[in-house]
Design an enzyme around this catalytic site. Structure first.
Site, short mmCIF file in Angstrom:
data_model
loop_
_atom_site.label_atom_id
_atom_site.label_comp_id
_atom_site.label_asym_id
_atom_site.label_seq_id
_atom_site.Cartn_x
_atom_site.Cartn_y
_atom_site.Cartn_z
N VAL A 43 -5.53 0.51 2.60
CA VAL A 43 -5.68 -0.95 2.49
C VAL A 43 -6.82 -1.27 1.52
O VAL A 43 -6.66 -2.07 0.60
CB VAL A 43 -5.93 -1.57 3.88
CG1 VAL A 43 -6.36 -3.02 3.77
CG2 VAL A 43 -4.67 -1.46 4.74
N LYS A 54 -5.60 10.80 0.03
CA LYS A 54 -5.69 9.47 0.65
C LYS A 54 -6.82 8.73 -0.09
O LYS A 54 -7.97 9.16 -0.02
CB LYS A 54 -5.99 9.63 2.14
CG LYS A 54 -6.23 8.34 2.89
CD LYS A 54 -6.35 8.62 4.40
CE LYS A 54 -7.05 7.48 5.11
NZ LYS A 54 -7.24 7.75 6.55
N SER A 101 -13.96 1.90 8.88
CA SER A 101 -13.07 2.01 7.71
C SER A 101 -13.59 1.20 6.53
O SER A 101 -14.08 0.09 6.69
CB SER A 101 -11.69 1.50 8.09
OG SER A 101 -10.85 1.51 6.96
N GLU A 103 0.83 -1.22 0.00
CA GLU A 103 0.00 0.00 0.00
C GLU A 103 0.86 1.26 0.00
O GLU A 103 2.08 1.20 0.25
CB GLU A 103 -0.95 0.01 1.20
CG GLU A 103 -0.21 0.09 2.53
CD GLU A 103 -0.96 0.91 3.57
OE1 GLU A 103 -1.38 2.05 3.27
OE2 GLU A 103 -1.11 0.42 4.70
N LYS A 109 -4.57 -1.42 15.23
CA LYS A 109 -4.13 -0.64 16.38
C LYS A 109 -5.22 -0.55 17.42
O LYS A 109 -6.40 -0.46 17.08
CB LYS A 109 -3.83 0.79 15.92
CG LYS A 109 -2.53 0.91 15.22
CD LYS A 109 -2.03 2.34 15.35
CE LYS A 109 -0.67 2.44 14.73
NZ LYS A 109 -0.76 2.41 13.26
N ASP A 128 -18.02 5.69 12.11
CA ASP A 128 -16.69 5.75 11.50
C ASP A 128 -16.13 4.33 11.43
O ASP A 128 -15.48 3.85 12.35
CB ASP A 128 -15.75 6.68 12.27
CG ASP A 128 -14.44 6.88 11.49
OD1 ASP A 128 -14.18 6.09 10.56
OD2 ASP A 128 -13.69 7.81 11.81
N ASP A 151 -11.76 -0.27 4.75
CA ASP A 151 -10.93 -1.49 4.75
C ASP A 151 -11.77 -2.72 5.10
O ASP A 151 -11.58 -3.79 4.55
CB ASP A 151 -9.79 -1.39 5.78
CG ASP A 151 -8.76 -0.33 5.43
OD1 ASP A 151 -8.88 0.29 4.35
OD2 ASP A 151 -7.86 -0.11 6.26
N1 PSU Z 1 -3.42 1.83 10.36
C1 PSU Z 1 -2.12 1.96 10.65
N2 PSU Z 1 -1.31 2.68 9.80
C2 PSU Z 1 -1.80 3.22 8.65
C3 PSU Z 1 -3.17 3.01 8.35
C4 PSU Z 1 -3.94 2.32 9.24
O1 PSU Z 1 -1.68 1.46 11.66
O2 PSU Z 1 -1.05 3.87 7.92
C5 PSU Z 1 -3.73 3.54 7.07
C6 PSU Z 1 -3.97 2.35 6.11
O3 PSU Z 1 -3.67 2.76 4.79
C7 PSU Z 1 -5.45 2.09 6.27
C8 PSU Z 1 -5.97 3.50 6.49
O4 PSU Z 1 -6.04 1.49 5.14
O5 PSU Z 1 -5.00 4.13 7.30
C9 PSU Z 1 -7.32 3.49 7.16
O6 PSU Z 1 -7.85 4.76 7.16
P1 PSU Z 1 -9.38 5.03 7.56
O7 PSU Z 1 -9.48 4.66 9.00
O8 PSU Z 1 -9.61 6.48 7.27
O9 PSU Z 1 -10.19 4.11 6.66
MN MN Z 2 -12.74 6.36 9.01
#
Ligand code: PSU
Ligand code: MN
Length: 308
Positions: free
Chosen positions: A107, A87, A139, A26, A158, A137, A141
């Site tokens: 991801v 992003k 993701s 990624e 995390k 919220d 993903d």
């Molecule tokens: N979690 C991490 N490091 C990261 C990300 C997530 O520990 O860099 C990044 C990844 O690219 C993941 C994205 O897909 O953040 C998720 O963002 P959001 O929660 O906005 O979907």
């Molecule tokens: Mn989000």
């Protein structure tokens, strides 16, 4: 099998044609996840790690509105230094293309593009999930993991996320969560979370065979492989917890939400651990690249099936 929306590097086109193992990587981690210059070093080191284990790395990103599968070193440099960079998750591809922007794929975004290219194995650091700070919220993903058949190697998620809710979502959507040589779901910086996985597997071949069985049954979801950070670099759950609570409270206090929330929490935690979490982050990313390359080497090359 050419998709007009994708540009494959010559090396990736060749590898896919000949059935050489390929690992997708990624790029949000480069554009939004890590500071300069560690982001470029990490991008290069991950690619090297994949090569050292006999696979070809395909870093995925958008450059000038083109979806690129496999970047040259000059392109990695450009991406790591770009200051106006989107992003890119599912909803953002058309935006980046229409506006000819550079973008780091999340991801979800990386899985989407890798699938179009026919890549089956992907290495990342941590996946996104259900956040604690605001309702809804969740993701993209998690959605990508439910609909894209791919092996995704990560170090868990995390503890900035609501981990029990994230695992419940994956269970509901039928995504196997594999613990690699562990029975416990790893929490990125920490090897422990107190939460379980759906199956433990102990070798790259077992993972490759497991995924192929899952898909042969007709399942369409990803297989999430969670690989704990090496012991020497891990930070204990009890050390991380107060820092995560502090960063989370600050995000709520400052009204930070949406796409900005994850990068904010990552950089605050890095500050609060005085850089220790950054070293942990780099170590687990390399560890995941290595395992993904080994798994890719164990996949049997699928027979070409006629398009319907
Ligand atoms: N979690 C991490 N490091 C990261 C990300 C997530 O520990 O860099 C990044 C990844 O690219 C993941 C994205 O897909 O953040 C998720 O963002 P959001 O929660 O906005 O979907
Ligand atoms: Mn989000």
């Amino acid at each position: 099998m050419k998709n007009p929306n994708l540009t494959l590097s010559p090396e990736i086109a060749r590898a896919l044609n000949f059935g050489t193992p390929v690992v997708a990587l990624e790029s949000t981690v480069i554009t939004h996840g890590l500071p300069q210059p560690q982001n470029l070093e990490l991008a290069r080191d991950m690619e090297q790690q994949v090569r050292d284990f006999s696979a070809v790395p395909a870093t995925i990103a958008l450059l000038d509105g083109e979806i690129r599968i496999g970047l040259s070193d000059e392109e990695l440099v450009r991406l790591s230094e770009a200051d106006s960079v989107l992003k890119v998750s599912h909803r953002d591809f058309a935006t980046a293309i229409a506006k000819k922007m550079n973008g780091g794929t999340t991801v979800a975004g990386t899985m989407f593009a890798a699938q179009l290219a026919g890549i089956k194995v992907f290495a990342t650091g941590g996946i996104g999930g259900v956040h604690k700070e605001s309702a809804f919220d969740i993701s993209t993903d998690l959605r990508a993991l439910t609909e894209i058949p791919m092996i995704v190697v990560c170090a868990g998620a995390k503890a900035i996320l609501d981990l029990p809710a994230t695992l419940e979502y994956l269970e509901t959507m039928g995504v196997p969560v594999v613990g690699y040589q562990t029975d416990e779901f790893p929490a990125f910086y920490s090897r422990e979370s107190g939460l379980g996985v759906s199956v433990r597997l102990d070798s790259p071949k077992e993972v490759a065979d497991f995924a192929q069985t899952h898909w042969q049954l007709g399942m369409r979801s990803a297989v999430l492989v969670t690989n704990p950070v090496p012991e020497a670099e891990a930070i204990s759950k009890s050390k991380m917890e107060p820092l995560i609570l502090k960063a989370s409270a600050e995000a709520i206090g400052q009204g930070i939400h949406g796409q900005k929330l994850t990068p904010f929490l990552l950089s605050r935690i890095s500050q609060l651990t005085e850089g220790k979490s950054l070293r942990t982050n780099l170590a687990l990313l390399l560890n995941n690249a290595r395992l993904a390359a080994q798994i890719a080497g164990e996949m049997t090359v699928p027979k070409k099936v006629k398009a319907i």
